[in-house]
Design an enzyme around this catalytic site. Structure first.
Site, PDB file in Angstrom:
ATOM      1  N   HIS A 120       0.740  -1.089   0.141  1.00 54.17           N
ATOM      2  CA  HIS A 120      -0.191  -0.196  -0.109  1.00 54.17           C
ATOM      3  C   HIS A 120       0.929   1.790  -0.088  1.00 54.17           C
ATOM      4  O   HIS A 120       2.283   1.254   1.049  1.00 54.17           O
ATOM      5  CB  HIS A 120      -0.637  -0.024   1.116  1.00 54.17           C
ATOM      6  CG  HIS A 120      -1.654  -0.778   1.191  1.00 54.17           C
ATOM      7  ND1 HIS A 120      -2.525  -1.851   2.367  1.00 54.17           N
ATOM      8  CD2 HIS A 120      -2.680  -2.069  -0.290  1.00 54.17           C
ATOM      9  CE1 HIS A 120      -3.540  -2.988   2.223  1.00 54.17           C
ATOM     10  NE2 HIS A 120      -3.455  -3.369   0.748  1.00 54.17           N
ATOM     11  N   GLU A 143       1.920  -4.269  11.522  1.00 55.64           N
ATOM     12  CA  GLU A 143       0.621  -2.773  11.404  1.00 55.64           C
ATOM     13  C   GLU A 143       1.639  -2.174  12.560  1.00 55.64           C
ATOM     14  O   GLU A 143       1.326  -2.639  13.387  1.00 55.64           O
ATOM     15  CB  GLU A 143      -0.694  -3.295  11.948  1.00 55.64           C
ATOM     16  CG  GLU A 143      -1.328  -3.902  10.419  1.00 55.64           C
ATOM     17  CD  GLU A 143      -2.188  -3.211   9.715  1.00 55.64           C
ATOM     18  OE1 GLU A 143      -2.142  -2.136   8.928  1.00 55.64           O
ATOM     19  OE2 GLU A 143      -2.630  -3.736   8.993  1.00 55.64           O
TER      20      GLU A 143
END
Ligand SMILES: [Zn+2]
Length: 1129
Positions: free
Chosen positions: A804, A986
């Protein structure tokens, strides 16, 4: 409740309905009233379950229908009804069925002049109206007209009746049919006038409840489009705006203010974004995309929004709700299904990417131990582990480090010394209050600043004046094609001069190399410029930056400023000052406005509109070939004045909430600061809010979500210098060219006799860029057969990142991983000697280059393409998966697979893994889990990281498999390749709310440290595993002993600091760890325990284990640290 009592209650209720005797009815009502006036809600609910509501309603109807109703009975009856009705969800329905509505309305009409009776009727109506259907029925029967007769303009009499009537009306207007009737009968201007009248007489704020009820009426009506139109036509915006403009800080008016704001936001006319199309400015012809029809031009008619407006977010909690519906409950889909998604023969192409398995290393001589301690290259002798919030490692100059200092640096550098508690001394950097100007704060406590700042030479000074002009440097890619141009040559000379004059070596960065890499990077828009921060480099800030404390009510002030554009437009400029869409030059350097620029790698700004003198609306570009995903921004701004707060609003953000509401700031890089020797991205901005605005996407059209809302990110910035060039970004940028530069430097930095470092091309991207693949391991000890055998048998670890593009934090974590793995840290050496690392540091180079937030050049999320990637459409995913398949096919499935990401909604760093059992349990699936066998080792790595890494927290980890994630790397690698430890890691964009970094925002240092800690975690995982070799355990022990001396020195110094550290004292989750460490420290340094609880630990088995542990010298402090990690896990 006892049986006796129960039957007693039923008898009472039956008697109430059947009795005709006034006295007994009164007695029962009295009794019921007493019964319900004490005790809890449970008692009322019990009565409801026994038919209490019906009994009371029947009594009401019977009593009211007599020729002259008996108010002695009716009044207590109404009071009981109001009390019971509040707790009975079906009360309205029951009242409707028993015809209690009509009789109550009739009674109310009869008693318009009898306030006491009327008030009682209104109480009953208020509970009836809590059901929307019943409310609608009341509306049909004329209840609203009746109520409007009661709600008079200001009077001193019967205010309680007026208040209740207004509350009933507000409840009725929750029904859309009632609201429609209200609009048709022009209630809106009447309600506005009534409110204004009460407001103007409310000097003592005694009528707040009446005003609030009237405003609630307007709020409900404004849910209808016609209601909003009526409101605007009646000058509602102006009226309400003027009412609250000057009383925002008045706590007693809070109930009024919050509703006025909701109405203003709701009624603010919805409009399309000030863009011709929401499609990205950049489009790229990619395979497999059916060119859709020309994007529709947006028009006003496309907007209808009846949705409930969000509440004021000032008080919202930031907890992210997880959806259980999304959990996969199909056991087939959850079970590991190793299998190929392509013909087996295709896998052979990946053999070439695993040369380490076939290389014979003939050049190696069989001299074990040779050169092991000689470090011959420029970088390899740094224990380069990124430090959070510490200047170490910046402009590292070995000559400046002397004696004791060196020792400390060495110790601080050792990764082992930096497990969670070891970091507490670094944490002592003062937590400053929220700063409006981060630069000043950061540097005011920097003793080194004067040496670099005061001797600014003449040349430097002249450069400083030019900062605005030279901040974006012409990329030599263009220079090459116009090599005769004087300007180009001048630029080249200018850059040379600049670099010679200013630049001190920055670890793992080289501007010339960056320039060379940028030249080869291919972008959709064919960028010709480089952003200064990427070219020049970046160092972590000198101290950690605390999260921004949000000022109470700041969002309201911002929203009112937005509303003021509509109501007081006199100072509104509305001038487009920058746009990628307009072909003509908009930049007007002569005027007083800011200049913007974003046509450089990872840059994203589409349009800038000057709204007021110091306020700009900004729009970011959608991902290439897409109409959405606006979140990432990175742009240059120049032409600023000093000491002026500029307000910026990014008005087309997409996500419904953001960490910007919870302490996160954006990042800023000042060119002037960089030229003064401080090339640092800092967190900046204040008055930061993120809220839904009045822009809406078109309702129809290809692929667009209907009526989608947009969100505003607003922030104020005071720039550090006038006439500077500054870069603002969502998060610390990390470009593709930066990665390629970094990999080159890393490759050159390693000691080739020790470190096997290979960089190759995984594949070409759609945009024509190379996706790099890196292999890191230790060179075999020699070319002897047993050494080569050990080399080739090392298990694989596979790490990927940046699928991403907007998640630049993932790249900083990856940077830390890479630098650590090639470093001379003993832990890194052990890791290399025991594993082969396959790393794909950027899975989506095209997205990163072109400033996308989420997608590839095809406008699709590459982390949803792992199930069946195509070599032509998603080459990086196809080949990453192919490589993993290949490893599996030769029996070398990785021990751990991890894909690094960034998280925009949560704090800290955490892992997502996969577990069948946890998923089924969470989903409360009916499938039995007892027959399923599952290796629980997927939890070990996160548990280890929780102990080791300051930023990491186990509590946010999740091991659930969601349907919507079926095509992500994590789930596919787990299921198809059978890798039980397959993770997504994350990292928050913001910072931590636990551990040593609690209350701090991440700098790049903290993120890089996380990357290094992840590697240490892999080593501990191996040491804890049953298969861990005796040799490795011995090596680990030896390593720890070697560090003992330096650690002793460090620990003695930091012991007192440690005890004083707030983390050590307050962290609740680590109480056990704390006590344990305290005990160890007390014993080691012969100090008396300061903490009572320490005594209780003394007998704990762990300590005995330590004393008689496996390792020799088990009681060394280093071992204590390291070994305790084992014990506690
Ligand atoms: Zn992500």
């Amino acid at each position: 409740m006892a049986e006796q009592e129960a039957s007693g209650l039923q008898v009472l209720l039956q008697t109430l309905q059947s009795s005709l005797d006034r006295e007994s009815i009164l007695a029962i009502l009295q009794l019921l009233g007493d019964l319900l006036s004490v005790g809890t809600d449970r008692r009322i609910r019990y009565m409801i379950s026994k038919g209490g509501s019906e009994a009371l309603l029947r009594t009401l109807v019977d009593t009211a229908r007599t020729a002259s109703p008996d108010y002695v009975i009716l009044l207590p009856l109404f009071r009981l009804l109001a009390k019971v009705g509040l707790r009975d969800k079906k009360f309205g329905q029951k009242a409707l069925e028993l015809e209690a509505l009509d009789v109550t309305l009739i009674l109310a009409r009869k008693n318009l002049c009898h306030s006491q009776n009327l008030l009682h009727c209104l109480w009953a109506l208020r509970v009836f109206a809590s059901s929307v259907t019943t409310g609608a029925m009341l509306g049909i029967n004329g209840a609203m007209e009746l109520l409007l007769k009661v709600i008079t303009p200001y009077t001193q009499k019967h205010t309680q009746v007026i208040r209740t009537a207004a509350e009933v009306l507000a409840a009725l207007l929750k029904s859309k049919s009632n609201s429609r009737r209200a609009v048709n009968r022009s209630y809106v201007p009447r309600l506005l006038r009534l409110h204004q009248d009460w407001h103007s007489h409310d000097t003592a704020h005694s009528f707040v409840p009446i005003r609030r009820a009237l405003l609630l009426c307007l709020k409900h009506i404004a849910k209808l489009r016609s209601g909003r139109e009526a409101f605007l036509a009646a000058q509602g915006m102006e009226i309400l705006f003027s009412i609250i403009q000057n009383c925002l800080d008045d706590q007693s008016l809070e109930p009024v203010i919050s509703i006025v704001l909701q109405i203003l936001r709701q009624c603010y006319p919805k409009s399309p974004l000030p863009l011709l199309t929401t499609s990205s400015t950049y489009s790229f012809p990619v395979p497999g995309i059916v060119t859709s029809e020309a994007p529709r031009v947006l028009t006003e008619e496309d907007y209808e929004d009846d949705s409930e407006e969000e509440e004021d977010k000032d008080s919202d909690s930031e907890d992210v709700k997880e959806e259980d519906d999304d959990l996969e409950t199909d056991v087939n889909k959850l079970s590991s299904k190793p299998g190929l998604d392509r013909p087996e023969e295709e896998l052979m192409q990946y053999k070439a990417m695993c040369l380490e398995l076939s290389c014979s290393f003939e050049e190696l001589e069989s001299k074990p131990g040779d050169d092991l301690n000689s470090d011959e290259t420029e970088y390899a002798n740094h224990h380069h582990i990124p430090t959070a919030a510490s200047p170490k490692g910046l402009f590292l100059n070995k000559d400046q480090i002397s004696g004791g200092q060196e020792k400390e640096v060495l110790v601080q550098n050792s990764l082992l010394s930096r497990v969670k508690m070891g970091r507490s001394s670094i944490h002592l950097t003062s937590k400053r209050g929220p700063g409006m100007n981060s630069y000043r704060n950061v540097h005011s406590n920097d003793p080194g600043i004067d040496s670099s700042g005061s001797d600014v030479s003449d040349i430097q000074a002249s450069f400083l004046e030019d900062a605005g002009d030279m901040d974006a440097i012409s990329c030599p890619r263009i220079s090459a094609s116009f090599s005769n141009s004087t300007k180009t040559r001048e630029t080249a000379e200018f850059i040379d001069q600049l670099l010679q004059t200013h630049l001190k070596p920055m670890v793992f960065h080289d501007p010339y190399l960056y320039m060379a890499k940028a030249r080869r990077t291919r972008s959709v828009a064919d960028f010709t410029m480089m952003a200064f921060p990427d070219f020049w480099g970046h160092c972590p800030p000198l101290s950690a930056q605390p999260m921004l404390q949000r000022k109470c009510g700041v969002q309201r002030i911002k929203i009112l400023e937005d509303v003021r554009r509509l109501i007081q437009p006199s100072d509104i400029i509305n001038k487009v000052v920058f746009s990628l869409d307009e072909p003509w030059p908009l930049q007007d350097t002569a005027s007083d406005c800011l200049q913007f620029f974003s046509a450089f790698e990872s840059g994203n700004l589409r349009k800038a509109i000057q709204v007021r003198e110091f306020e700009y609306d900004l729009l970011v570009n959608a991902d290439v070939n897409s109409t959405q995903h606006q979140q990432w921004f990175y742009f240059k701004v120049s032409g600023m004045r000093a000491a002026v707060p500029y307000r910026f609003n990014i008005i087309n953000c997409e996500k419904p909430n953001s960490q910007f509401n919870y302490g996160m700031q954006l990042t800023l890089y000042s060119v002037k600061e960089a030229l003064l020797g401080r090339p640092t991205w800092v967190r900046t901005g204040y008055d930061i809010c993120y809220y839904k605005n009045h822009y809406r996407q078109r309702t129809a059209g290809a692929g667009a979500a209907s009526g989608k809302c947009y969100y505003t990110l607003t922030f104020a910035v005071i720039f550090p210098h006038a006439e500077d060039a500054c870069y603002l970004a969502y998060h610390y940028p990390y470009t593709y060219s930066a990665l390629m530069t970094h990999l080159d430097i890393l490759g050159k930095s390693v000691n080739r006799k020790q470190v096997y470092f290979r960089q190759e091309v995984l594949c070409q991207t759609l945009g024509g860029n190379s996706c790099p693949l890196v292999t890191i391991t230790a060179m075999p000890e020699s070319d002897r057969a047993d050494h080569l055998e050990q080399f080739r048998q090392r298990p694989y670890q596979v790490i990927t990142a940046r699928v991403h593009p907007g998640e630049s934090n993932a790249s900083w974590v990856m940077k830390g991983t890479l630098e650590f793995l090639v470093s001379s840290d003993p832990v890194a050496r052990l890791l290399r000697e025991n594993f082969i690392f396959k790393i794909i540091p950027m899975l989506n180079p095209d997205g990163v280059i072109n400033g996308n937030h989420r997608c590839s050049l095809r406008g699709e999320d590459l982390n949803r393409q792992w199930l069946s990637p195509s070599a032509h459409l998603q080459p990086t995913i196809y080949h990453a998966k192919g490589l993993l398949h290949y490893l599996g096919s030769i029996g070398r499935r990785p021990t751990v697979f991890c894909d690094f990401h960034g998280h925009s909604q949560k704090k800290n760093v955490f892992l997502y893994g996969c577990s069948i059992k946890e998923t089924l349990w969470q989903a409360e699936a009916t499938v039995g889990t007892s027959n399923l066998s599952e290796d629980v080792s997927y939890r070990t790595l996160p548990k280890i990281l929780d102990k080791l890494a300051p930023a990491f927290t186990m509590s946010s980890c999740s091991f659930l498999v969601e349907k919507s994630r079926a095509s992500t790397a994590r789930v596919v690698v787990w299921r198809e390749m059978g890798v039980s430890r397959s993770y997504t890691m994350e990292s928050s964009y913001c910072g931590c709310n636990q551990g040593p970094y609690q209350g701090l925002q991440f700098g790049t240092g903290e993120l890089e440290e996380m990357g290094a800690m992840f590697c240490l975690g892999l080593l501990v995982l191996e040491l804890k595993s049953g298969s861990c070799s005796h040799q490795l355990l011995t090596r680990a022990a030896a390593l720890l002993n070697a560090e003992e001396e330096s650690l002793d020195f460090y620990l003695q110094r930091s012991f007192s600091v440690l005890l004083a550290s707030s983390y050590f004292r307050t962290s609740v989750c680590c109480v056990h760890l704390q006590r344990y460490y305290l005990h160890i420290f007390c014993e080691l340094f012969e100090v008396k325990p300061v903490h009572q609880n320490i005594k209780s630990c003394q007998k704990e088995k762990t300590v005995e284990d330590l004393k008689h542990g496996y390792f020799p010298n088990a009681f060394s402090p280093t071992l204590t640290l390291f070994y305790s990690v084992f014990l506690i896990l």
